[in-house]
Design an enzyme around this catalytic site. Structure first.
Site, PDB file in Angstrom:
ATOM      1  N   TYR A  62       0.693  -1.206   0.087  1.00  0.00           N
ATOM      2  CA  TYR A  62      -0.034  -0.061  -0.148  1.00  0.00           C
ATOM      3  C   TYR A  62       0.773   1.313   0.000  1.00  0.00           C
ATOM      4  O   TYR A  62       1.738   1.481   0.835  1.00  0.00           O
ATOM      5  CB  TYR A  62      -0.908  -0.121   1.192  1.00  0.00           C
ATOM      6  N   PRO A 232     -16.253  -2.462   0.386  1.00  0.00           N
ATOM      7  CA  PRO A 232     -17.367  -2.460   1.066  1.00  0.00           C
ATOM      8  C   PRO A 232     -18.391  -1.598   0.848  1.00  0.00           C
ATOM      9  O   PRO A 232     -19.608  -1.232   0.859  1.00  0.00           O
ATOM     10  CB  PRO A 232     -17.412  -2.986   2.733  1.00  0.00           C
ATOM     11  N   LEU A 233     -17.720  -0.208   0.832  1.00  0.00           N
ATOM     12  CA  LEU A 233     -18.427   1.219   0.368  1.00  0.00           C
ATOM     13  C   LEU A 233     -18.579   1.365  -0.894  1.00  0.00           C
ATOM     14  O   LEU A 233     -19.314   2.259  -1.571  1.00  0.00           O
ATOM     15  CB  LEU A 233     -17.491   2.401   1.048  1.00  0.00           C
ATOM     16  N   ALA A 234     -18.183   0.407  -1.854  1.00  0.00           N
ATOM     17  CA  ALA A 234     -18.448   0.314  -3.252  1.00  0.00           C
ATOM     18  C   ALA A 234     -18.008   1.914  -3.679  1.00  0.00           C
ATOM     19  O   ALA A 234     -18.665   2.480  -4.699  1.00  0.00           O
ATOM     20  CB  ALA A 234     -19.763   0.261  -3.697  1.00  0.00           C
ATOM     21  N   GLY A 236     -18.294   4.579  -2.673  1.00  0.00           N
ATOM     22  CA  GLY A 236     -19.356   5.773  -2.497  1.00  0.00           C
ATOM     23  C   GLY A 236     -20.290   5.597  -3.540  1.00  0.00           C
ATOM     24  O   GLY A 236     -21.138   6.556  -3.706  1.00  0.00           O
TER      25      GLY A 236
HETATM   26  N1  LIG Z   1      -7.267  -7.773  -0.391  1.00  0.00           N
HETATM   27  C1  LIG Z   1      -7.326  -7.209  -1.700  1.00  0.00           C
HETATM   28  O1  LIG Z   1      -6.781  -7.621  -2.585  1.00  0.00           O
HETATM   29  C2  LIG Z   1      -7.727  -5.652  -1.206  1.00  0.00           C
HETATM   30  C3  LIG Z   1      -7.753  -4.914  -2.521  1.00  0.00           C
HETATM   31  C4  LIG Z   1      -8.206  -3.429  -2.244  1.00  0.00           C
HETATM   32  C5  LIG Z   1      -8.494  -2.918  -1.085  1.00  0.00           C
HETATM   33  N2  LIG Z   1      -8.020  -3.957   0.019  1.00  0.00           N
HETATM   34  C6  LIG Z   1      -8.536  -3.421   1.364  1.00  0.00           C
HETATM   35  O2  LIG Z   1     -10.065  -3.069   1.516  1.00  0.00           O
HETATM   36  C7  LIG Z   1     -10.122  -1.548   1.899  1.00  0.00           C
HETATM   37  C8  LIG Z   1     -11.191  -0.784   1.377  1.00  0.00           C
HETATM   38  O3  LIG Z   1     -11.105  -1.043  -0.031  1.00  0.00           O
HETATM   39  P1  LIG Z   1     -11.450   0.228  -0.983  1.00  0.00           P
HETATM   40  O4  LIG Z   1     -10.919   1.358  -0.309  1.00  0.00           O
HETATM   41  O5  LIG Z   1     -11.232  -0.535  -2.470  1.00  0.00           O
HETATM   42  O6  LIG Z   1     -13.084   0.348  -0.835  1.00  0.00           O
HETATM   43  P2  LIG Z   1     -14.397   1.081  -0.124  1.00  0.00           P
HETATM   44  O7  LIG Z   1     -14.161   1.082   1.286  1.00  0.00           O
HETATM   45  O8  LIG Z   1     -15.516   0.769  -0.656  1.00  0.00           O
HETATM   46  O9  LIG Z   1     -13.990   2.777  -0.732  1.00  0.00           O
HETATM   47  C9  LIG Z   1     -13.326   3.587   0.060  1.00  0.00           C
HETATM   48  C10 LIG Z   1     -13.037   4.732  -1.133  1.00  0.00           C
HETATM   49  O10 LIG Z   1     -14.284   5.102  -1.552  1.00  0.00           O
HETATM   50  C11 LIG Z   1     -14.415   6.607  -1.008  1.00  0.00           C
HETATM   51  N3  LIG Z   1     -15.938   7.048  -0.850  1.00  0.00           N
HETATM   52  C12 LIG Z   1     -16.682   6.084   0.039  1.00  0.00           C
HETATM   53  N4  LIG Z   1     -17.647   6.682   0.187  1.00  0.00           N
HETATM   54  C13 LIG Z   1     -17.539   8.162  -0.451  1.00  0.00           C
HETATM   55  C14 LIG Z   1     -18.571   9.053  -0.702  1.00  0.00           C
HETATM   56  N5  LIG Z   1     -20.100   9.065   0.003  1.00  0.00           N
HETATM   57  N6  LIG Z   1     -18.225  10.185  -1.510  1.00  0.00           N
HETATM   58  C15 LIG Z   1     -17.120  10.163  -1.944  1.00  0.00           C
HETATM   59  N7  LIG Z   1     -16.143   9.295  -1.953  1.00  0.00           N
HETATM   60  C16 LIG Z   1     -16.338   8.090  -1.234  1.00  0.00           C
HETATM   61  C17 LIG Z   1     -13.381   6.817  -0.163  1.00  0.00           C
HETATM   62  O11 LIG Z   1     -13.015   8.343  -0.003  1.00  0.00           O
HETATM   63  P3  LIG Z   1     -12.575   8.661   1.134  1.00  0.00           P
HETATM   64  O12 LIG Z   1     -11.105   8.581   1.786  1.00  0.00           O
HETATM   65  O13 LIG Z   1     -12.843  10.363   1.031  1.00  0.00           O
HETATM   66  O14 LIG Z   1     -13.655   8.682   2.382  1.00  0.00           O
HETATM   67  C18 LIG Z   1     -12.399   5.824  -0.368  1.00  0.00           C
HETATM   68  O15 LIG Z   1     -11.648   6.503  -1.635  1.00  0.00           O
HETATM   69  C19 LIG Z   1      -8.682  -0.945   1.534  1.00  0.00           C
HETATM   70  O16 LIG Z   1      -8.108   0.188   2.344  1.00  0.00           O
HETATM   71  C20 LIG Z   1      -7.647  -2.194   1.802  1.00  0.00           C
HETATM   72  O17 LIG Z   1      -7.391  -2.213   3.219  1.00  0.00           O
HETATM   73  C21 LIG Z   1      -7.938  -5.302  -0.189  1.00  0.00           C
END
Ligand SMILES: NC(=O)c1ccc[n+]([C@@H]2O[C@H](COP(=O)([O-])OP(=O)(O)OC[C@H]3O[C@@H](n4cnc5c(N)ncnc54)[C@H](OP(=O)(O)O)[C@@H]3O)[C@@H](O)[C@H]2O)c1
Length: 330
Positions: A62, A232-234, A236
Protein backbone atom coordinates in the site's frame (compact mmCIF):
# COMPACT_ATOMS: atom_id res chain seq x y z
CA UNK A 1 -22.00 -7.70 19.47
CA UNK A 2 -22.64 -10.73 17.26
CA UNK A 3 -19.90 -13.38 17.39
CA UNK A 4 -17.81 -13.54 14.23
CA UNK A 5 -15.34 -16.27 13.20
CA UNK A 6 -12.32 -14.21 14.34
CA UNK A 7 -13.58 -14.43 17.92
CA UNK A 8 -13.41 -18.23 17.74
CA UNK A 9 -9.71 -17.87 17.02
CA UNK A 10 -9.11 -15.67 20.05
CA UNK A 11 -9.09 -12.36 18.18
CA UNK A 12 -11.58 -10.05 19.86
CA UNK A 13 -11.91 -7.82 16.85
CA UNK A 14 -14.59 -5.24 16.21
CA UNK A 15 -17.20 -6.00 13.52
CA UNK A 16 -15.79 -3.21 11.34
CA UNK A 17 -12.15 -2.82 10.32
CA UNK A 18 -10.23 0.10 8.88
CA UNK A 19 -8.38 -0.49 5.60
CA UNK A 20 -5.22 1.55 5.29
CA UNK A 21 -4.67 1.41 1.53
CA UNK A 22 -5.60 5.08 1.12
CA UNK A 23 -2.95 6.40 3.51
CA UNK A 24 0.63 7.37 2.70
CA UNK A 25 -0.17 9.94 -0.01
CA UNK A 26 0.52 8.88 -3.58
CA UNK A 27 1.73 5.50 -4.86
CA UNK A 28 4.85 7.25 -6.16
CA UNK A 29 7.65 5.92 -3.96
CA UNK A 30 9.68 9.10 -4.31
CA UNK A 31 6.88 11.39 -3.12
CA UNK A 32 6.91 11.65 0.68
CA UNK A 33 3.78 11.82 2.81
CA UNK A 34 3.10 15.11 4.53
CA UNK A 35 2.05 16.37 7.93
CA UNK A 36 -1.48 16.73 6.52
CA UNK A 37 -1.49 13.03 5.65
CA UNK A 38 -0.34 12.21 9.20
CA UNK A 39 -3.13 14.33 10.67
CA UNK A 40 -5.66 12.57 8.45
CA UNK A 41 -4.47 9.15 9.63
CA UNK A 42 -4.52 10.22 13.24
CA UNK A 43 -8.08 11.56 12.87
CA UNK A 44 -9.26 8.28 11.29
CA UNK A 45 -7.60 6.17 14.00
CA UNK A 46 -9.09 8.38 16.73
CA UNK A 47 -12.55 8.21 15.13
CA UNK A 48 -12.24 4.42 14.79
CA UNK A 49 -11.20 3.94 18.42
CA UNK A 50 -13.98 6.26 19.60
CA UNK A 51 -16.61 3.88 18.14
CA UNK A 52 -14.85 0.68 19.18
CA UNK A 53 -13.06 -0.24 15.94
CA UNK A 54 -9.83 -1.99 16.92
CA UNK A 55 -8.80 -3.78 13.70
CA UNK A 56 -6.53 -2.23 11.05
CA UNK A 57 -5.77 -3.76 7.67
CA UNK A 58 -2.51 -3.11 5.82
CA UNK A 59 -0.45 -4.60 2.99
CA UNK A 60 3.23 -4.24 2.28
CA UNK A 61 2.42 -2.72 -1.14
CA UNK A 62 0.00 0.00 0.00
CA UNK A 63 1.42 3.29 -1.30
CA UNK A 64 4.63 1.26 -1.68
CA UNK A 65 5.16 0.85 2.05
CA UNK A 66 4.31 4.41 3.00
CA UNK A 67 0.94 3.51 4.58
CA UNK A 68 2.70 1.14 6.99
CA UNK A 69 5.50 3.62 7.64
CA UNK A 70 2.99 6.33 8.56
CA UNK A 71 1.12 3.94 10.82
CA UNK A 72 4.45 3.06 12.43
CA UNK A 73 5.05 6.74 13.13
CA UNK A 74 1.67 6.94 14.82
CA UNK A 75 2.43 3.85 16.93
CA UNK A 76 5.76 5.34 17.95
CA UNK A 77 4.03 8.53 19.08
CA UNK A 78 1.37 6.56 21.01
CA UNK A 79 3.11 3.43 22.32
CA UNK A 80 0.08 2.24 24.33
CA UNK A 81 -1.90 1.96 21.07
CA UNK A 82 -0.15 -1.21 19.89
CA UNK A 83 -1.70 -3.42 22.58
CA UNK A 84 -5.18 -1.94 22.06
CA UNK A 85 -5.46 -2.88 18.40
CA UNK A 86 -5.14 -5.79 15.98
CA UNK A 87 -2.89 -5.22 13.01
CA UNK A 88 -3.21 -7.28 9.87
CA UNK A 89 -0.93 -6.97 6.87
CA UNK A 90 -0.48 -8.85 3.59
CA UNK A 91 2.33 -9.96 1.35
CA UNK A 92 2.80 -11.88 -1.86
CA UNK A 93 2.23 -9.17 -4.50
CA UNK A 94 5.23 -7.61 -6.20
CA UNK A 95 4.38 -4.39 -8.02
CA UNK A 96 5.50 -3.71 -11.58
CA UNK A 97 8.61 -1.62 -12.21
CA UNK A 98 10.53 -0.57 -15.33
CA UNK A 99 11.97 -4.06 -15.71
CA UNK A 100 9.22 -6.43 -14.57
CA UNK A 101 5.43 -6.84 -14.62
CA UNK A 102 3.25 -7.23 -11.53
CA UNK A 103 3.68 -10.74 -10.13
CA UNK A 104 2.72 -12.85 -7.14
CA UNK A 105 5.37 -14.53 -5.05
CA UNK A 106 4.74 -17.10 -2.28
CA UNK A 107 8.34 -18.30 -2.07
CA UNK A 108 9.63 -18.82 1.46
CA UNK A 109 12.32 -16.18 1.08
CA UNK A 110 9.87 -13.59 -0.23
CA UNK A 111 7.28 -14.20 2.51
CA UNK A 112 9.86 -14.09 5.31
CA UNK A 113 11.59 -10.99 3.96
CA UNK A 114 8.23 -9.27 3.41
CA UNK A 115 7.28 -9.76 7.05
CA UNK A 116 10.59 -8.29 8.18
CA UNK A 117 9.84 -5.26 5.99
CA UNK A 118 6.33 -4.94 7.42
CA UNK A 119 7.57 -5.11 11.03
CA UNK A 120 10.30 -2.64 10.29
CA UNK A 121 7.94 -0.09 8.74
CA UNK A 122 5.32 -0.50 11.47
CA UNK A 123 7.98 -0.43 14.19
CA UNK A 124 6.46 -3.40 15.98
CA UNK A 125 7.74 -6.85 16.96
CA UNK A 126 4.68 -8.73 15.72
CA UNK A 127 1.59 -8.51 13.60
CA UNK A 128 -1.63 -10.22 14.62
CA UNK A 129 -2.45 -11.55 11.18
CA UNK A 130 -0.61 -12.06 7.91
CA UNK A 131 -2.64 -12.65 4.73
CA UNK A 132 -1.29 -14.10 1.50
CA UNK A 133 -2.56 -11.35 -0.78
CA UNK A 134 -3.39 -13.07 -4.11
CA UNK A 135 -2.88 -16.68 -5.18
CA UNK A 136 0.53 -17.37 -6.74
CA UNK A 137 0.14 -20.02 -9.47
CA UNK A 138 3.75 -21.09 -8.87
CA UNK A 139 3.23 -21.67 -5.15
CA UNK A 140 4.56 -24.73 -3.38
CA UNK A 141 2.48 -25.41 -0.23
CA UNK A 142 5.48 -27.05 1.51
CA UNK A 143 7.50 -23.88 1.07
CA UNK A 144 4.64 -21.69 2.26
CA UNK A 145 4.28 -23.99 5.28
CA UNK A 146 7.99 -23.58 6.11
CA UNK A 147 7.65 -19.81 5.99
CA UNK A 148 4.58 -19.94 8.21
CA UNK A 149 6.28 -22.20 10.75
CA UNK A 150 9.31 -19.91 10.91
CA UNK A 151 7.20 -16.76 11.36
CA UNK A 152 5.00 -18.38 13.97
CA UNK A 153 7.93 -19.78 15.98
CA UNK A 154 9.74 -16.45 15.95
CA UNK A 155 6.58 -14.74 17.27
CA UNK A 156 6.58 -12.32 14.35
CA UNK A 157 3.12 -13.39 13.16
CA UNK A 158 0.33 -14.67 15.43
CA UNK A 159 -2.23 -15.88 12.87
CA UNK A 160 -2.43 -16.49 9.13
CA UNK A 161 -5.03 -16.03 6.43
CA UNK A 162 -5.47 -15.50 2.71
CA UNK A 163 -7.09 -13.05 0.36
CA UNK A 164 -8.85 -13.45 -3.00
CA UNK A 165 -8.70 -17.25 -2.87
CA UNK A 166 -11.18 -19.97 -3.66
CA UNK A 167 -11.78 -22.97 -1.44
CA UNK A 168 -9.59 -25.41 -3.41
CA UNK A 169 -6.60 -23.05 -3.14
CA UNK A 170 -7.09 -22.77 0.61
CA UNK A 171 -7.36 -26.57 0.94
CA UNK A 172 -4.21 -26.99 -1.17
CA UNK A 173 -2.25 -24.67 1.14
CA UNK A 174 -3.71 -26.37 4.19
CA UNK A 175 -2.50 -29.76 2.99
CA UNK A 176 1.05 -28.88 4.05
CA UNK A 177 0.51 -27.13 7.38
CA UNK A 178 -1.30 -27.60 10.67
CA UNK A 179 -1.65 -23.84 10.96
CA UNK A 180 -5.22 -22.76 10.15
CA UNK A 181 -5.97 -20.01 7.65
CA UNK A 182 -8.51 -17.99 9.59
CA UNK A 183 -9.34 -15.15 7.18
CA UNK A 184 -10.19 -14.84 3.51
CA UNK A 185 -10.47 -11.22 2.33
CA UNK A 186 -12.60 -10.79 -0.81
CA UNK A 187 -14.16 -8.07 -2.90
CA UNK A 188 -17.77 -8.05 -1.64
CA UNK A 189 -20.38 -5.30 -1.60
CA UNK A 190 -23.80 -4.38 -2.91
CA UNK A 191 -21.97 -3.42 -6.11
CA UNK A 192 -19.96 -6.66 -6.16
CA UNK A 193 -22.59 -9.33 -5.62
CA UNK A 194 -21.04 -12.41 -7.25
CA UNK A 195 -20.97 -14.24 -3.93
CA UNK A 196 -24.79 -14.19 -3.93
CA UNK A 197 -25.35 -14.38 -7.68
CA UNK A 198 -23.47 -17.66 -7.76
CA UNK A 199 -25.97 -19.22 -5.37
CA UNK A 200 -29.06 -17.49 -6.71
CA UNK A 201 -28.53 -17.92 -10.44
CA UNK A 202 -27.79 -21.64 -10.34
CA UNK A 203 -29.63 -23.48 -13.10
CA UNK A 204 -30.75 -20.22 -14.72
CA UNK A 205 -29.66 -18.73 -18.04
CA UNK A 206 -28.46 -15.48 -16.44
CA UNK A 207 -26.01 -17.54 -14.35
CA UNK A 208 -23.63 -17.94 -17.30
CA UNK A 209 -21.71 -14.73 -16.62
CA UNK A 210 -21.14 -15.30 -12.91
CA UNK A 211 -17.59 -15.98 -11.84
CA UNK A 212 -17.26 -16.93 -8.19
CA UNK A 213 -16.25 -20.21 -6.56
CA UNK A 214 -19.67 -21.76 -5.77
CA UNK A 215 -18.26 -23.67 -2.80
CA UNK A 216 -16.54 -20.69 -1.21
CA UNK A 217 -19.20 -19.17 1.04
CA UNK A 218 -20.41 -22.46 2.59
CA UNK A 219 -16.79 -23.66 2.85
CA UNK A 220 -15.72 -20.58 4.79
CA UNK A 221 -18.80 -20.68 6.99
CA UNK A 222 -18.26 -24.36 7.79
CA UNK A 223 -14.56 -23.85 8.49
CA UNK A 224 -15.17 -20.72 10.55
CA UNK A 225 -12.92 -18.69 8.28
CA UNK A 226 -13.49 -14.98 8.75
CA UNK A 227 -14.77 -13.43 5.54
CA UNK A 228 -13.53 -9.88 5.23
CA UNK A 229 -15.01 -7.61 2.57
CA UNK A 230 -12.73 -5.24 0.73
CA UNK A 231 -14.42 -2.44 -1.19
CA UNK A 232 -17.50 -2.57 1.10
CA UNK A 233 -18.42 1.10 0.55
CA UNK A 234 -18.38 0.48 -3.22
CA UNK A 235 -16.20 3.61 -3.47
CA UNK A 236 -19.23 5.71 -2.54
CA UNK A 237 -21.31 4.51 -5.54
CA UNK A 238 -24.53 4.45 -3.47
CA UNK A 239 -23.70 6.97 -0.76
CA UNK A 240 -23.01 10.24 -2.53
CA UNK A 241 -19.86 9.93 -4.65
CA UNK A 242 -20.40 11.16 -8.18
CA UNK A 243 -19.31 8.37 -10.51
CA UNK A 244 -19.21 8.82 -14.28
CA UNK A 245 -19.90 5.10 -14.79
CA UNK A 246 -23.06 5.10 -12.62
CA UNK A 247 -25.95 3.14 -14.18
CA UNK A 248 -29.69 3.75 -13.80
CA UNK A 249 -29.75 0.86 -11.30
CA UNK A 250 -26.94 2.48 -9.29
CA UNK A 251 -28.78 5.82 -9.14
CA UNK A 252 -32.06 4.21 -8.11
CA UNK A 253 -30.32 2.06 -5.49
CA UNK A 254 -28.62 5.17 -4.11
CA UNK A 255 -32.01 6.89 -3.79
CA UNK A 256 -33.50 3.83 -2.11
CA UNK A 257 -30.60 3.71 0.37
CA UNK A 258 -31.08 7.39 1.11
CA UNK A 259 -34.80 6.80 1.72
CA UNK A 260 -34.10 3.87 4.06
CA UNK A 261 -31.52 5.94 5.92
CA UNK A 262 -34.04 8.75 6.41
CA UNK A 263 -36.79 6.37 7.55
CA UNK A 264 -34.46 4.65 10.03
CA UNK A 265 -32.76 7.89 11.12
CA UNK A 266 -29.33 6.60 10.29
CA UNK A 267 -26.60 7.14 7.69
CA UNK A 268 -26.51 5.84 4.12
CA UNK A 269 -23.23 4.04 4.96
CA UNK A 270 -24.93 2.16 7.81
CA UNK A 271 -27.64 0.88 5.44
CA UNK A 272 -25.10 -0.12 2.78
CA UNK A 273 -22.85 -1.95 5.25
CA UNK A 274 -25.84 -3.35 7.15
CA UNK A 275 -26.91 -5.11 3.96
CA UNK A 276 -23.52 -6.88 3.78
CA UNK A 277 -23.41 -7.62 7.51
CA UNK A 278 -26.85 -9.21 7.55
CA UNK A 279 -25.33 -12.21 5.77
CA UNK A 280 -25.07 -15.04 8.34
CA UNK A 281 -21.36 -15.57 7.62
CA UNK A 282 -20.57 -12.59 9.86
CA UNK A 283 -18.78 -10.65 7.10
CA UNK A 284 -16.32 -8.05 8.40
CA UNK A 285 -16.27 -4.93 6.18
CA UNK A 286 -12.82 -3.36 5.74
CA UNK A 287 -13.58 0.35 5.32
CA UNK A 288 -11.25 2.07 2.87
CA UNK A 289 -12.11 5.60 3.90
CA UNK A 290 -9.51 8.20 4.82
CA UNK A 291 -12.21 10.52 6.14
CA UNK A 292 -12.85 10.51 9.90
CA UNK A 293 -16.44 11.72 9.48
CA UNK A 294 -17.15 8.81 7.15
CA UNK A 295 -15.74 6.37 9.72
CA UNK A 296 -18.24 7.75 12.24
CA UNK A 297 -21.04 7.47 9.66
CA UNK A 298 -20.43 3.70 9.63
CA UNK A 299 -20.95 3.29 13.38
CA UNK A 300 -24.59 2.20 13.17
CA UNK A 301 -23.98 -0.54 10.56
CA UNK A 302 -24.20 -3.56 12.84
CA UNK A 303 -27.46 -2.35 14.39
CA UNK A 304 -28.90 -1.68 10.94
CA UNK A 305 -27.98 -5.24 9.91
CA UNK A 306 -30.07 -6.50 12.80
CA UNK A 307 -32.98 -4.15 12.03
CA UNK A 308 -33.00 -4.78 8.27
CA UNK A 309 -36.00 -6.82 7.17
CA UNK A 310 -35.76 -9.65 4.67
CA UNK A 311 -37.90 -7.54 2.32
CA UNK A 312 -35.47 -4.60 2.51
CA UNK A 313 -32.47 -6.88 2.04
CA UNK A 314 -33.95 -8.49 -1.09
CA UNK A 315 -35.11 -5.12 -2.44
CA UNK A 316 -31.58 -3.73 -2.12
CA UNK A 317 -30.10 -6.77 -3.84
CA UNK A 318 -32.61 -6.69 -6.68
CA UNK A 319 -32.41 -2.90 -7.10
CA UNK A 320 -28.61 -3.02 -7.37
CA UNK A 321 -28.92 -5.93 -9.82
CA UNK A 322 -31.26 -3.83 -11.99
CA UNK A 323 -34.11 -6.33 -11.76
CA UNK A 324 -36.42 -4.35 -9.47
CA UNK A 325 -37.48 -0.74 -9.03
CA UNK A 326 -38.20 0.12 -5.39
CA UNK A 327 -40.85 2.76 -4.80
CA UNK A 328 -39.18 6.08 -4.03
CA UNK A 329 -41.45 8.35 -2.04
CA UNK A 330 -41.75 11.96 -3.20
N1 LIG B 1 -7.29 -7.89 -0.44
C1 LIG B 1 -7.30 -7.12 -1.51
O1 LIG B 1 -6.97 -7.56 -2.63
C2 LIG B 1 -7.70 -5.69 -1.37
C3 LIG B 1 -7.89 -4.88 -2.52
C4 LIG B 1 -8.29 -3.55 -2.33
C5 LIG B 1 -8.48 -3.05 -1.04
N2 LIG B 1 -8.26 -3.85 0.04
C6 LIG B 1 -8.49 -3.35 1.44
O2 LIG B 1 -9.84 -2.97 1.57
C7 LIG B 1 -9.93 -1.59 1.99
C8 LIG B 1 -11.16 -0.97 1.39
O3 LIG B 1 -11.14 -1.05 0.01
P1 LIG B 1 -11.48 0.18 -0.96
O4 LIG B 1 -10.79 1.37 -0.47
O5 LIG B 1 -11.26 -0.29 -2.34
O6 LIG B 1 -13.04 0.32 -0.79
P2 LIG B 1 -14.21 1.17 -0.12
O7 LIG B 1 -14.13 1.14 1.34
O8 LIG B 1 -15.41 0.63 -0.78
O9 LIG B 1 -14.02 2.63 -0.70
C9 LIG B 1 -13.26 3.62 -0.09
C10 LIG B 1 -13.08 4.74 -1.08
O10 LIG B 1 -14.36 5.23 -1.48
C11 LIG B 1 -14.43 6.63 -1.19
N3 LIG B 1 -15.79 6.94 -0.75
C12 LIG B 1 -16.60 6.20 0.05
N4 LIG B 1 -17.78 6.82 0.21
C13 LIG B 1 -17.72 7.98 -0.49
C14 LIG B 1 -18.65 9.05 -0.71
N5 LIG B 1 -19.86 9.03 -0.20
N6 LIG B 1 -18.23 10.08 -1.48
C15 LIG B 1 -16.98 10.10 -2.01
N7 LIG B 1 -16.07 9.11 -1.84
C16 LIG B 1 -16.44 8.06 -1.09
C17 LIG B 1 -13.42 6.85 -0.07
O11 LIG B 1 -13.02 8.19 -0.08
P3 LIG B 1 -12.65 8.92 1.33
O12 LIG B 1 -11.30 8.41 1.67
O13 LIG B 1 -12.70 10.35 0.98
O14 LIG B 1 -13.70 8.50 2.31
C18 LIG B 1 -12.30 5.90 -0.48
O15 LIG B 1 -11.53 6.45 -1.52
C19 LIG B 1 -8.59 -0.98 1.60
O16 LIG B 1 -8.22 0.13 2.38
C20 LIG B 1 -7.64 -2.15 1.82
O17 LIG B 1 -7.31 -2.22 3.20
C21 LIG B 1 -7.90 -5.15 -0.11
Amino acid sequence: MKDIPLHHHGILSSRLAIGCMGFGGSWDEAEPYTLEHMKQLEAVVDAALSIGINFFDHADIYTRGKAERMFGELLAAKPSLREQIFIQSKCGIQLADEALPVRYNFSKSHIVASVDGILNRLGTDYIDLLLLHRPDPLMDPEEVAEAIELLKKSGKVKHFGVSNMHSAQIEYLRSATQEPFIVNQLHLSLAHRHFLDQELLINRNEGGAVSFDPALMPYMQQQRIQIQAWGPLAQGRYTGASRPDATEADLLTARYIEQLAQQKETSKEAILLGWLMKHPAGIQPVLGTTNAARVLACQDAERQAELMTREEWWSLYAAASGTFQPVILP
